[in-house]
Design a protein around this motif. Sequence first.
Motif, PDB file in Angstrom:
ATOM      1  N   HIS A 134       0.874  -1.197  -0.038  1.00  0.00           N
ATOM      2  CA  HIS A 134       0.159   0.065   0.014  1.00  0.00           C
ATOM      3  C   HIS A 134       1.054   1.278  -0.131  1.00  0.00           C
ATOM      4  O   HIS A 134       1.631   1.490   1.114  1.00  0.00           O
ATOM      5  CB  HIS A 134      -0.941  -0.060   1.164  1.00  0.00           C
ATOM      6  CG  HIS A 134      -2.005   1.025   1.096  1.00  0.00           C
ATOM      7  ND1 HIS A 134      -1.927   2.176   0.354  1.00  0.00           N
ATOM      8  CD2 HIS A 134      -3.250   1.213   2.020  1.00  0.00           C
ATOM      9  CE1 HIS A 134      -3.199   2.825   0.717  1.00  0.00           C
ATOM     10  NE2 HIS A 134      -3.697   2.173   1.653  1.00  0.00           N
ATOM     11  N   VAL A 135       0.880   1.933  -1.247  1.00  0.00           N
ATOM     12  CA  VAL A 135       1.800   3.247  -1.219  1.00  0.00           C
ATOM     13  C   VAL A 135       1.540   4.425   0.127  1.00  0.00           C
ATOM     14  O   VAL A 135       2.314   4.905   0.442  1.00  0.00           O
ATOM     15  CB  VAL A 135       1.558   3.882  -2.653  1.00  0.00           C
ATOM     16  CG1 VAL A 135       0.327   4.649  -2.587  1.00  0.00           C
ATOM     17  CG2 VAL A 135       2.671   4.741  -2.875  1.00  0.00           C
ATOM     18  N   ASN A 136       0.164   4.252   0.502  1.00  0.00           N
ATOM     19  CA  ASN A 136       0.138   5.314   1.754  1.00  0.00           C
ATOM     20  C   ASN A 136       0.061   4.491   2.872  1.00  0.00           C
ATOM     21  O   ASN A 136      -0.823   5.164   3.876  1.00  0.00           O
ATOM     22  CB  ASN A 136      -1.305   5.881   1.365  1.00  0.00           C
ATOM     23  CG  ASN A 136      -1.038   6.960   0.392  1.00  0.00           C
ATOM     24  OD1 ASN A 136      -0.009   7.854   0.272  1.00  0.00           O
ATOM     25  ND2 ASN A 136      -1.835   7.005  -0.798  1.00  0.00           N
ATOM     26  N   GLY A 137       0.408   3.353   3.149  1.00  0.00           N
ATOM     27  CA  GLY A 137       0.225   2.550   4.248  1.00  0.00           C
ATOM     28  C   GLY A 137       1.004   3.079   5.388  1.00  0.00           C
ATOM     29  O   GLY A 137       2.050   4.043   5.206  1.00  0.00           O
ATOM     30  N   MET A 138       0.755   3.094   6.518  1.00  0.00           N
ATOM     31  CA  MET A 138       1.298   3.819   7.780  1.00  0.00           C
ATOM     32  C   MET A 138       1.296   3.023   8.953  1.00  0.00           C
ATOM     33  O   MET A 138       0.321   2.069   8.875  1.00  0.00           O
ATOM     34  CB  MET A 138       0.639   5.061   7.759  1.00  0.00           C
ATOM     35  CG  MET A 138      -0.781   5.128   8.454  1.00  0.00           C
ATOM     36  SD  MET A 138      -1.500   6.839   8.685  1.00  0.00           S
ATOM     37  CE  MET A 138      -1.711   7.463   7.068  1.00  0.00           C
ATOM     38  N   ASN A 139       2.107   3.506   9.640  1.00  0.00           N
ATOM     39  CA  ASN A 139       2.224   2.820  11.179  1.00  0.00           C
ATOM     40  C   ASN A 139       1.445   3.457  12.181  1.00  0.00           C
ATOM     41  O   ASN A 139       0.567   4.374  11.712  1.00  0.00           O
ATOM     42  CB  ASN A 139       3.468   2.690  11.855  1.00  0.00           C
ATOM     43  CG  ASN A 139       4.285   3.799  11.696  1.00  0.00           C
ATOM     44  OD1 ASN A 139       3.819   4.886  12.029  1.00  0.00           O
ATOM     45  ND2 ASN A 139       5.600   4.278  12.198  1.00  0.00           N
ATOM     46  N   GLU A 140       1.468   3.152  13.429  1.00  0.00           N
ATOM     47  CA  GLU A 140       0.372   3.556  14.312  1.00  0.00           C
ATOM     48  C   GLU A 140       0.682   5.161  14.656  1.00  0.00           C
ATOM     49  O   GLU A 140      -0.052   5.852  15.144  1.00  0.00           O
ATOM     50  CB  GLU A 140       0.426   2.800  15.588  1.00  0.00           C
ATOM     51  CG  GLU A 140       1.958   2.895  16.273  1.00  0.00           C
ATOM     52  CD  GLU A 140       1.872   1.938  17.507  1.00  0.00           C
ATOM     53  OE1 GLU A 140       2.852   2.209  18.387  1.00  0.00           O
ATOM     54  OE2 GLU A 140       1.059   1.313  17.858  1.00  0.00           O
ATOM     55  N   SER A 141       2.086   5.753  14.237  1.00  0.00           N
ATOM     56  CA  SER A 141       2.431   6.949  14.337  1.00  0.00           C
ATOM     57  C   SER A 141       2.141   7.862  13.077  1.00  0.00           C
ATOM     58  O   SER A 141       2.337   9.068  13.236  1.00  0.00           O
ATOM     59  CB  SER A 141       3.586   7.397  14.915  1.00  0.00           C
ATOM     60  OG  SER A 141       4.566   7.020  13.908  1.00  0.00           O
ATOM     61  N   GLY A 142       1.563   7.233  12.148  1.00  0.00           N
ATOM     62  CA  GLY A 142       1.202   8.027  10.939  1.00  0.00           C
ATOM     63  C   GLY A 142       2.398   8.093   9.847  1.00  0.00           C
ATOM     64  O   GLY A 142       2.424   8.892   9.064  1.00  0.00           O
ATOM     65  N   GLN A 143       3.365   7.095  10.234  1.00  0.00           N
ATOM     66  CA  GLN A 143       4.527   7.478   9.017  1.00  0.00           C
ATOM     67  C   GLN A 143       4.045   6.632   7.814  1.00  0.00           C
ATOM     68  O   GLN A 143       3.887   5.503   7.746  1.00  0.00           O
ATOM     69  CB  GLN A 143       5.637   6.684   9.813  1.00  0.00           C
ATOM     70  CG  GLN A 143       6.989   6.489   8.872  1.00  0.00           C
ATOM     71  CD  GLN A 143       8.312   6.085   9.504  1.00  0.00           C
ATOM     72  OE1 GLN A 143       8.512   6.603  10.488  1.00  0.00           O
ATOM     73  NE2 GLN A 143       8.910   5.198   8.691  1.00  0.00           N
ATOM     74  N   ALA A 179      -0.604  13.368   7.319  1.00  0.00           N
ATOM     75  CA  ALA A 179       0.270  13.905   8.250  1.00  0.00           C
ATOM     76  C   ALA A 179       0.410  12.857   9.334  1.00  0.00           C
ATOM     77  O   ALA A 179      -0.568  12.067   9.353  1.00  0.00           O
ATOM     78  CB  ALA A 179      -0.505  15.419   9.002  1.00  0.00           C
ATOM     79  N   ASP A 180       1.395  13.132   9.986  1.00  0.00           N
ATOM     80  CA  ASP A 180       1.728  12.084  11.083  1.00  0.00           C
ATOM     81  C   ASP A 180       0.874  12.370  12.409  1.00  0.00           C
ATOM     82  O   ASP A 180       0.257  13.498  12.261  1.00  0.00           O
ATOM     83  CB  ASP A 180       3.116  11.769  11.510  1.00  0.00           C
ATOM     84  CG  ASP A 180       3.893  13.015  11.744  1.00  0.00           C
ATOM     85  OD1 ASP A 180       3.117  13.784  12.064  1.00  0.00           O
ATOM     86  OD2 ASP A 180       5.060  12.855  11.799  1.00  0.00           O
ATOM     87  N   GLN A 181       1.165  11.597  13.401  1.00  0.00           N
ATOM     88  CA  GLN A 181       0.329  12.069  14.824  1.00  0.00           C
ATOM     89  C   GLN A 181       0.707  13.463  15.280  1.00  0.00           C
ATOM     90  O   GLN A 181       0.102  14.047  16.079  1.00  0.00           O
ATOM     91  CB  GLN A 181       0.759  11.129  15.619  1.00  0.00           C
ATOM     92  CG  GLN A 181       2.258  10.783  16.211  1.00  0.00           C
ATOM     93  CD  GLN A 181       2.353   9.665  17.239  1.00  0.00           C
ATOM     94  OE1 GLN A 181       1.359   8.985  17.575  1.00  0.00           O
ATOM     95  NE2 GLN A 181       3.307   9.541  17.988  1.00  0.00           N
TER      96      GLN A 181
END
Length: 268
Positions: free
Chosen positions: A114-123, A151-153
């Motif tokens: 997923h090109v916009n996949g992110m972790n729990e902090s929004g990275q 945007a991240d957290q």
Amino acid sequence: LRPNKIVSRPTCAPSTSPRTPSPHVQPPGVQPSNPPHLDAQANQPQPVMDNQETTHQLFDAAENNNIEEAAAALDAGADIEADRYRGFRVTPLAWAALYGRVEIAALLLDRGAHVNGMNESGQTALRGASRTGHIEVAELLVSRGASLEVADQNGLTPLLWAVCAGKHEMATWLLDQGARMDVVTSRGNTALHLAVGSGYPDFARLLQDANVAAMVGAKAGWFGWTALHWAAVSGRPNHLRLLLEAGATVDVTDASQRTALHLACRHG
């Protein structure tokens, strides 16, 4: 003002060389044979790497830019959307982006990452490429649909990360792609605050955006500093001049009733 510095990325542990078996001398004309216990082991099914092992192999391949190993790990069932590696909350795609591994990133995207996949902090992967200045990876990600505005957290977009990290060429490239400048972080920092802090050279371009220019008096953080306060503390006369020309108030005070002049005198 600045987010936490990037934690030094660990290097791969050096692989240990397999032990060289002792030579076994056979009488003339006799073919060498395995001891009975080795013959028995040879008939047993070979162990298969579990999902966690193959996923670690995928991260290692991304770090070392080993396209063949990355492909093998994916073929063996590595989790392409895993979000944890060596204590880092990061996906394989974001890990490849942090290291500037264009071919690995392309492989992961081709395999369904997923090109916009992110972790729990929004990275996201684009955030990783932006904070480390890997424009070629960013070009790939954006061409595959990466969002410029996620945007991240902490409210930092890829553009704000690039500005804050001092990756000025990356910041300019993101601006050329249409990244918004009128973003405010969770602590109230604007692009102007971050650009002054890192000494972004194309500061005048930011002020050409009417929405950004309207933020010259915005206060941020516990100290309640404006971009003018930051310019005074950082010793950036060109940024000070541009802010004043854009309408910044010279006698605006911070949370402790200090003006930019107070800070300039205090910090030399």
